[in-house]
Design an enzyme around this catalytic site. Structure first.
Site, mmCIF file in Angstrom:
data_model
loop_
_atom_site.group_PDB
_atom_site.id
_atom_site.type_symbol
_atom_site.label_atom_id
_atom_site.label_comp_id
_atom_site.label_asym_id
_atom_site.label_seq_id
_atom_site.Cartn_x
_atom_site.Cartn_y
_atom_site.Cartn_z
ATOM 1 N N MET A 286 0.850 -1.178 0.000
ATOM 2 C CA MET A 286 0.000 0.000 0.000
ATOM 3 C C MET A 286 0.893 1.239 0.000
ATOM 4 S SD MET A 286 -2.621 1.304 2.988
ATOM 5 C CE MET A 286 -1.553 0.909 4.334
ATOM 6 N N PRO A 287 1.039 1.891 -1.134
ATOM 7 C CA PRO A 287 1.813 3.126 -1.172
ATOM 8 C C PRO A 287 1.098 4.244 -0.392
ATOM 9 C CG PRO A 287 1.539 2.217 -3.380
ATOM 10 C CD PRO A 287 0.638 1.466 -2.470
ATOM 11 N N ILE A 288 1.863 4.944 0.419
ATOM 12 C CA ILE A 288 1.349 6.105 1.147
ATOM 13 C C ILE A 288 2.228 7.294 0.772
ATOM 14 C CG2 ILE A 288 0.859 7.145 3.385
ATOM 15 C CD1 ILE A 288 0.681 4.268 4.498
#
Length: 60
Positions: free
Chosen positions: A1-3
């Site tokens: 999950m890229p943040i």
């Protein structure tokens, strides 16, 4: 999950922020293969008095 955390000086319109979010999301999906719904973006608007360069705030 890229943040992704993006800090901007205050003053951008909601339309500009929406366009930024779209472009950043597209770039992450394209380059990492992440699913669009997995990309999280946090935008923080900074008051100009809280950001300084060369010993002067952006209000000076």
């Amino acid at each position: 999950m890229p943040i992704v955390h993006i800090e901007l000086l205050e003053g951008r319109t909601q339309e500009q922020k929406n366009a930024l979010v779209r472009e950043v999301t597209d770039a992450i999906v394209r380059t990492t293969g992440a699913k669009e719904e997995a990309v999280h973006i946090v935008i923080q608007d900074m008051e100009k008095g809280n950001y300084a360069v060369g010993g002067k705030t952006k209000l000076q």
